[in-house]
Design a protein around this motif. Sequence first.
Motif, PDB file in Angstrom:
ATOM      1  N   ILE A 233       0.873  -1.177   0.000  1.00  0.00           N
ATOM      2  CA  ILE A 233       0.000   0.000   0.000  1.00  0.00           C
ATOM      3  C   ILE A 233       0.908   1.224   0.000  1.00  0.00           C
ATOM      4  CG2 ILE A 233      -1.831   1.253   1.185  1.00  0.00           C
ATOM      5  CD1 ILE A 233      -2.732  -1.457   0.254  1.00  0.00           C
ATOM      6  N   ALA A 234       0.914   1.956  -1.106  1.00  0.00           N
ATOM      7  CA  ALA A 234       1.863   3.055  -1.245  1.00  0.00           C
ATOM      8  C   ALA A 234       1.597   4.174  -0.254  1.00  0.00           C
ATOM      9  CB  ALA A 234       1.812   3.604  -2.678  1.00  0.00           C
ATOM     10  N   TYR A 235       0.322   4.460   0.019  1.00  0.00           N
ATOM     11  CA  TYR A 235      -0.013   5.557   0.932  1.00  0.00           C
ATOM     12  C   TYR A 235      -1.331   5.231   1.618  1.00  0.00           C
ATOM     13  CZ  TYR A 235      -0.867  10.246   2.767  1.00  0.00           C
ATOM     14  OH  TYR A 235      -1.104  11.316   3.598  1.00  0.00           O
ATOM     15  N   VAL A 236      -1.433   5.597   2.899  1.00  0.00           N
ATOM     16  CA  VAL A 236      -2.650   5.399   3.687  1.00  0.00           C
ATOM     17  C   VAL A 236      -3.142   6.766   4.144  1.00  0.00           C
ATOM     18  CG1 VAL A 236      -3.702   4.260   5.664  1.00  0.00           C
ATOM     19  CG2 VAL A 236      -1.820   3.137   4.437  1.00  0.00           C
ATOM     20  N   ALA A 237      -4.275   7.193   3.600  1.00  0.00           N
ATOM     21  CA  ALA A 237      -4.859   8.503   3.902  1.00  0.00           C
ATOM     22  C   ALA A 237      -5.913   8.319   4.994  1.00  0.00           C
ATOM     23  CB  ALA A 237      -5.480   9.123   2.652  1.00  0.00           C
ATOM     24  N   GLU A 249       5.116   5.172  10.029  1.00  0.00           N
ATOM     25  CA  GLU A 249       5.807   5.361   8.756  1.00  0.00           C
ATOM     26  C   GLU A 249       5.294   6.617   8.061  1.00  0.00           C
ATOM     27  OE1 GLU A 249       6.016   1.694   6.315  1.00  0.00           O
ATOM     28  OE2 GLU A 249       4.784   0.802   7.894  1.00  0.00           O
ATOM     29  N   ASP A 250       6.124   7.147   7.186  1.00  0.00           N
ATOM     30  CA  ASP A 250       5.741   8.354   6.449  1.00  0.00           C
ATOM     31  C   ASP A 250       4.536   8.102   5.550  1.00  0.00           C
ATOM     32  OD1 ASP A 250       6.333  11.140   5.650  1.00  0.00           O
ATOM     33  OD2 ASP A 250       6.721  10.238   3.691  1.00  0.00           O
ATOM     34  N   ARG A 251       4.340   6.866   5.122  1.00  0.00           N
ATOM     35  CA  ARG A 251       3.256   6.560   4.179  1.00  0.00           C
ATOM     36  C   ARG A 251       1.899   6.418   4.866  1.00  0.00           C
ATOM     37  NH1 ARG A 251       1.778   0.971   3.727  1.00  0.00           N
ATOM     38  NH2 ARG A 251       2.820  -0.203   5.371  1.00  0.00           N
ATOM     39  N   ILE A 252       1.866   6.366   6.208  1.00  0.00           N
ATOM     40  CA  ILE A 252       0.613   6.201   6.947  1.00  0.00           C
ATOM     41  C   ILE A 252       0.356   7.487   7.718  1.00  0.00           C
ATOM     42  CG2 ILE A 252      -0.643   4.830   8.640  1.00  0.00           C
ATOM     43  CD1 ILE A 252       1.170   2.475   7.980  1.00  0.00           C
ATOM     44  N   VAL A 273      -2.184  17.297   3.048  1.00  0.00           N
ATOM     45  CA  VAL A 273      -0.955  16.602   2.664  1.00  0.00           C
ATOM     46  C   VAL A 273      -0.936  16.399   1.156  1.00  0.00           C
ATOM     47  CG1 VAL A 273       0.482  14.558   2.984  1.00  0.00           C
ATOM     48  CG2 VAL A 273      -0.913  15.406   4.886  1.00  0.00           C
ATOM     49  N   GLU A 274       0.132  16.845   0.526  1.00  0.00           N
ATOM     50  CA  GLU A 274       0.332  16.570  -0.898  1.00  0.00           C
ATOM     51  C   GLU A 274       1.133  15.277  -1.030  1.00  0.00           C
ATOM     52  OE1 GLU A 274       1.560  19.261  -4.622  1.00  0.00           O
ATOM     53  OE2 GLU A 274       3.240  18.798  -3.291  1.00  0.00           O
ATOM     54  N   VAL A 275       0.624  14.359  -1.840  1.00  0.00           N
ATOM     55  CA  VAL A 275       1.223  13.035  -2.003  1.00  0.00           C
ATOM     56  C   VAL A 275       1.610  12.859  -3.468  1.00  0.00           C
ATOM     57  CG1 VAL A 275       0.862  10.550  -1.756  1.00  0.00           C
ATOM     58  CG2 VAL A 275      -0.241  12.144  -0.156  1.00  0.00           C
ATOM     59  N   ALA A 283       6.532   8.531  -3.727  1.00  0.00           N
ATOM     60  CA  ALA A 283       7.739   9.308  -3.996  1.00  0.00           C
ATOM     61  C   ALA A 283       7.997  10.294  -2.859  1.00  0.00           C
ATOM     62  CB  ALA A 283       7.622  10.045  -5.330  1.00  0.00           C
ATOM     63  N   THR A 284       7.047  11.205  -2.608  1.00  0.00           N
ATOM     64  CA  THR A 284       7.225  12.197  -1.549  1.00  0.00           C
ATOM     65  C   THR A 284       5.875  12.548  -0.929  1.00  0.00           C
ATOM     66  OG1 THR A 284       6.975  14.076  -3.074  1.00  0.00           O
ATOM     67  CG2 THR A 284       9.220  13.260  -2.687  1.00  0.00           C
ATOM     68  N   THR A 285       5.940  13.092   0.273  1.00  0.00           N
ATOM     69  CA  THR A 285       4.777  13.730   0.884  1.00  0.00           C
ATOM     70  C   THR A 285       5.210  15.118   1.353  1.00  0.00           C
ATOM     71  OG1 THR A 285       5.243  12.882   3.118  1.00  0.00           O
ATOM     72  CG2 THR A 285       3.823  11.540   1.713  1.00  0.00           C
ATOM     73  N   GLU A 286       4.275  16.057   1.323  1.00  0.00           N
ATOM     74  CA  GLU A 286       4.570  17.413   1.786  1.00  0.00           C
ATOM     75  C   GLU A 286       3.347  17.976   2.503  1.00  0.00           C
ATOM     76  OE1 GLU A 286       5.757  21.884   0.133  1.00  0.00           O
ATOM     77  OE2 GLU A 286       5.650  20.192  -1.268  1.00  0.00           O
ATOM     78  N   ALA A 287       3.553  18.481   3.704  1.00  0.00           N
ATOM     79  CA  ALA A 287       2.482  19.127   4.457  1.00  0.00           C
ATOM     80  C   ALA A 287       2.299  20.550   3.954  1.00  0.00           C
ATOM     81  CB  ALA A 287       2.810  19.131   5.946  1.00  0.00           C
TER      82      ALA A 287
END
Length: 422
Positions: A233-237, A249-252, A273-275, A283-287
């Motif tokens: 799962i690449a990202y958990v929103a 983790e950064d992805r959760i 959050v920009e994903v 790749a990246t996340t940014e608040a």
Amino acid sequence: MRLIHTADWHLGQSFHGQERHAEHRAFLAWLLDTLVERQADALLVAGDIFDVVNPSLAAQGLLYDFIVDAHRRLPGLQIVLIAGNHDSGNRIELPAPLMRRLNTHALGRVYWRDDGDLDAERLLVPLTDAEGETRAWCLALPFLRPAEVTGAGLRADQGDNEDDDAPNDYVAGINRVHTRLIEAARARREPGQALVAMSHAHLHGAAVSEASERPIVIGGEESISAALFPDDIAYVALGHLHRAQQVGEDRIRYSGSPLPLDFSEVAYPHQVVEVLLDGEALATTEALPVPRPVAMHRVGPAPLERVLAELAALEDDPEQPRDRWPWLEVRVELEAPIPDLRARVESALEGKALRLLRLERRLPRVKGEDTPARIDLESLGPRKLFERTWADRWGEPPEADVLADFDRLCQDVLDGDEEVTS
């Protein structure tokens, strides 16, 4: 692929009796500008869109106006909404056929097939890029109520060892739904497509705001493990908790609420959050910090004279429209009751462009007592009040099964309010 993750809008919130439409309208205008500026491919809203199951027409208008404006300015933008515990799942899904014409997917509840299996397909939303190619799958899972995930029919197909560590049927049911949905998504994905999970849930270890997050269903014991979301799962929103945070983790991530929903949340970082996804991976996340359209001030706790001095020093802008005047909470420590306390505080605020919402009196502790002489019922909440009442009556705190029954009763009352007016 670029996603924007947000949650816990609580449109229509009554803040100590005052409506906040101007603040929500300002946030949604900022969010729309941000989506355009960032050229986002999708917006994920992880539940608690409204503050109550029967939101006002004005609150509903804020949501639908936003969706229409977003489609007009970004025709390719996909919006995925899920219901939270404050939302009515049926109400969220009611306009779904119309919203799909505006590239918006609204998921309010889960359904089970006649064979007892989860209807997972309706919870899988393909996310496409500017060329219309599916680059990711959104696993859109709304808040799960006990009636949706517990019962003999659901337990019958449970293996002997499945969910052995789950503390109760409700948590076991939540775990089972997440697992089945992930299995269905894996079966649908093609090489190069990412999996993005969106859930309105309480994860173990996440920080809770006691003052404003409703103690729903087993008062925190309904929390689930982040281990439910495997590495593919690449990202958990996530939605449900108002403090922006990552869980392990950064992805959760919890995006957190875009506005403070209580004075206790004034110091929280409020953001979306920009994903950015690269193929199947994060790749990246940014608040992205959300501007605060209306300031919130907390004065005290302190003795009255110091509080009055702090009030006199507060800066204000009388030129602002009244719906932009700052909210104010005042906490006064007293040695003895002062009958004209409110009058003295209001006198200190006379002529200032400030809105006093809450005046808290803190009386001295009585010798031998561990609790304040006066209890603020608003900050205590129904669950803690029940625990105190039970302990006073029976001389010991309620056991876990009693608390579980109480929390289910609270949920039944909330759901009953929805049914009466639907």
